[in-house]
Design a protein around this motif. Structure first.
Motif, PDB file in Angstrom:
ATOM      1  N   PHE A 116       0.868  -1.179   0.000  1.00  0.00           N
ATOM      2  CA  PHE A 116       0.000   0.000   0.000  1.00  0.00           C
ATOM      3  C   PHE A 116       0.899   1.222   0.000  1.00  0.00           C
ATOM      4  N   GLY A 117       0.760   2.037  -1.035  1.00  0.00           N
ATOM      5  CA  GLY A 117       1.609   3.202  -1.213  1.00  0.00           C
ATOM      6  C   GLY A 117       2.483   3.009  -2.438  1.00  0.00           C
ATOM      7  N   ALA A 118       2.825   4.123  -3.097  1.00  0.00           N
ATOM      8  CA  ALA A 118       3.641   4.030  -4.309  1.00  0.00           C
ATOM      9  C   ALA A 118       4.645   5.172  -4.371  1.00  0.00           C
ATOM     10  N   GLY A 119       5.066   5.645  -3.195  1.00  0.00           N
ATOM     11  CA  GLY A 119       6.067   6.701  -3.123  1.00  0.00           C
ATOM     12  C   GLY A 119       7.473   6.132  -3.057  1.00  0.00           C
ATOM     13  N   VAL A 120       8.388   6.949  -2.572  1.00  0.00           N
ATOM     14  CA  VAL A 120       9.811   6.589  -2.542  1.00  0.00           C
ATOM     15  C   VAL A 120      10.066   5.359  -1.665  1.00  0.00           C
ATOM     16  N   ILE A 121       9.486   5.331  -0.476  1.00  0.00           N
ATOM     17  CA  ILE A 121       9.738   4.198   0.431  1.00  0.00           C
ATOM     18  C   ILE A 121       9.116   2.922  -0.119  1.00  0.00           C
ATOM     19  N   ALA A 122       7.904   3.014  -0.625  1.00  0.00           N
ATOM     20  CA  ALA A 122       7.257   1.839  -1.223  1.00  0.00           C
ATOM     21  C   ALA A 122       8.080   1.332  -2.399  1.00  0.00           C
ATOM     22  N   ALA A 123       8.606   2.244  -3.204  1.00  0.00           N
ATOM     23  CA  ALA A 123       9.431   1.845  -4.349  1.00  0.00           C
ATOM     24  C   ALA A 123      10.715   1.166  -3.891  1.00  0.00           C
ATOM     25  N   ARG A 124      11.293   1.628  -2.793  1.00  0.00           N
ATOM     26  CA  ARG A 124      12.507   0.996  -2.263  1.00  0.00           C
ATOM     27  C   ARG A 124      12.212  -0.441  -1.839  1.00  0.00           C
ATOM     28  N   ARG A 125      11.074  -0.653  -1.188  1.00  0.00           N
ATOM     29  CA  ARG A 125      10.698  -2.018  -0.787  1.00  0.00           C
ATOM     30  C   ARG A 125      10.442  -2.882  -2.026  1.00  0.00           C
ATOM     31  N   ALA A 126       9.726  -2.324  -2.994  1.00  0.00           N
ATOM     32  CA  ALA A 126       9.433  -3.071  -4.224  1.00  0.00           C
ATOM     33  C   ALA A 126      10.723  -3.409  -4.969  1.00  0.00           C
ATOM     34  N   ALA A 127      11.667  -2.483  -5.005  1.00  0.00           N
ATOM     35  CA  ALA A 127      12.942  -2.722  -5.691  1.00  0.00           C
ATOM     36  C   ALA A 127      13.689  -3.888  -5.060  1.00  0.00           C
ATOM     37  N   ALA A 128      13.601  -4.020  -3.752  1.00  0.00           N
ATOM     38  CA  ALA A 128      14.239  -5.162  -3.082  1.00  0.00           C
ATOM     39  C   ALA A 128      13.510  -6.460  -3.430  1.00  0.00           C
ATOM     40  N   LEU A 129      12.194  -6.408  -3.477  1.00  0.00           N
ATOM     41  CA  LEU A 129      11.409  -7.614  -3.693  1.00  0.00           C
ATOM     42  C   LEU A 129      11.415  -8.104  -5.139  1.00  0.00           C
ATOM     43  N   VAL A 130      11.599  -7.217  -6.114  1.00  0.00           N
ATOM     44  CA  VAL A 130      11.610  -7.683  -7.512  1.00  0.00           C
ATOM     45  C   VAL A 130      12.844  -8.531  -7.815  1.00  0.00           C
ATOM     46  N   LYS A 131      13.805  -8.529  -6.917  1.00  0.00           N
ATOM     47  CA  LYS A 131      14.976  -9.395  -7.086  1.00  0.00           C
ATOM     48  C   LYS A 131      14.622 -10.852  -6.761  1.00  0.00           C
ATOM     49  N   THR A 132      13.427 -11.063  -6.213  1.00  0.00           N
ATOM     50  CA  THR A 132      12.974 -12.410  -5.871  1.00  0.00           C
ATOM     51  C   THR A 132      11.997 -12.893  -6.941  1.00  0.00           C
ATOM     52  N   THR A 133      11.390 -14.040  -6.704  1.00  0.00           N
ATOM     53  CA  THR A 133      10.419 -14.589  -7.645  1.00  0.00           C
ATOM     54  C   THR A 133       8.983 -14.356  -7.193  1.00  0.00           C
ATOM     55  N   CYS A 134       8.767 -13.410  -6.295  1.00  0.00           N
ATOM     56  CA  CYS A 134       7.414 -13.147  -5.816  1.00  0.00           C
ATOM     57  C   CYS A 134       6.630 -12.297  -6.819  1.00  0.00           C
ATOM     58  N   ARG A 135       5.342 -12.201  -6.562  1.00  0.00           N
ATOM     59  CA  ARG A 135       4.437 -11.345  -7.334  1.00  0.00           C
ATOM     60  C   ARG A 135       4.049 -10.187  -6.432  1.00  0.00           C
ATOM     61  N   LEU A 136       4.072  -8.970  -6.977  1.00  0.00           N
ATOM     62  CA  LEU A 136       3.762  -7.773  -6.200  1.00  0.00           C
ATOM     63  C   LEU A 136       2.507  -7.099  -6.734  1.00  0.00           C
ATOM     64  N   THR A 137       1.671  -6.628  -5.805  1.00  0.00           N
ATOM     65  CA  THR A 137       0.545  -5.768  -6.155  1.00  0.00           C
ATOM     66  C   THR A 137       0.728  -4.474  -5.383  1.00  0.00           C
ATOM     67  N   VAL A 138       0.787  -3.374  -6.101  1.00  0.00           N
ATOM     68  CA  VAL A 138       0.934  -2.052  -5.502  1.00  0.00           C
ATOM     69  C   VAL A 138      -0.426  -1.370  -5.567  1.00  0.00           C
ATOM     70  N   ILE A 139      -0.905  -0.918  -4.408  1.00  0.00           N
ATOM     71  CA  ILE A 139      -2.205  -0.253  -4.331  1.00  0.00           C
ATOM     72  C   ILE A 139      -1.989   1.151  -3.798  1.00  0.00           C
ATOM     73  N   ALA A 140      -2.345   2.153  -4.604  1.00  0.00           N
ATOM     74  CA  ALA A 140      -2.159   3.547  -4.201  1.00  0.00           C
ATOM     75  C   ALA A 140      -2.971   4.451  -5.133  1.00  0.00           C
ATOM     76  N   PRO A 141      -3.407   5.600  -4.622  1.00  0.00           N
ATOM     77  CA  PRO A 141      -4.161   6.521  -5.485  1.00  0.00           C
ATOM     78  C   PRO A 141      -3.293   7.228  -6.520  1.00  0.00           C
ATOM     79  N   GLU A 142      -2.022   7.387  -6.219  1.00  0.00           N
ATOM     80  CA  GLU A 142      -1.061   8.030  -7.125  1.00  0.00           C
ATOM     81  C   GLU A 142       0.209   7.191  -7.146  1.00  0.00           C
TER      82      GLU A 142
END
Length: 166
Positions: free
Chosen positions: A25-51
């Motif tokens: 939940f969230g798509a700002g700088v911190i959320a992107a940092r977490r997502a950047a770490a997780l895309v190195k894995t084989t998981c699936r990500l869903t990002v939910i945010a108004p912007e």
């Protein structure tokens, strides 16, 4: 030093990410940092945010097969709609992050509130990748500002000594 009674609040362990679904939940700088770490894995990500922030847009463009973006906000009860293994609350609203935490805990879903270590059932260790394919994780058994600083200092030292990348 007596290590018998350390009483760690957290314990580092590696999790198999094949097939795992992580909701952010969230798509700002911190959320992107977490997502950047997780895309190195084989998981699936869903990002939910108004912007969607620029960093997250860049990740979506590069990893569109692994990350889906839903233009929406957190609503109480919405965690019943998704099948997820863990949730990251990284919105810019502490009350929303706390509500996400409470719902996750009620539903026995692992949760990380990026802005408040006291509202986390897991957290992200500092990681380093070496040239020979090792993934090193550095963490503390306690989630405090002092231990966070010590982990950061150790990661920076190992980066210099091993020539590894964070």
């Amino acid at each position: 030093m007596d290590k018998k009674n350390q009483n760690w609040q957290y314990f580092p362990f590696y999790v198999k990410m094949d097939g795992a679904h992580i909701v952010i939940f969230g798509a700002g700088v911190i959320a992107a940092r977490r997502a950047a770490a997780l895309v190195k894995t084989t998981c699936r990500l869903t990002v939910i945010a108004p912007e969607c922030g620029e960093e997250m847009k860049t990740l979506l463009a590069a990893y569109g097969d692994q990350i889906s973006y839903v233009k929406d906000v957190y609503r109480s009860g919405c965690l019943m709609e998704e099948d997820m293994d863990a949730v990251i609350a990284a919105t810019n609203d502490p009350k929303v992050n706390e509500a996400i935490y409470r719902e996750c805990r009620h539903r026995d879903i692992y949760v990380n509130v990026a802005s408040d270590h006291t509202l986390c059932s897991f957290y992200f260790p500092a990681t380093l990748e070496t040239d020979d394919g090792l993934l090193l994780a550095i963490a503390s058994g306690q989630a405090t500002e002092d231990t966070h600083k010590a982990v950061k200092a150790m990661r920076e030292r190992l980066e210099r000594e091993l020539g590894a990348e964070a």
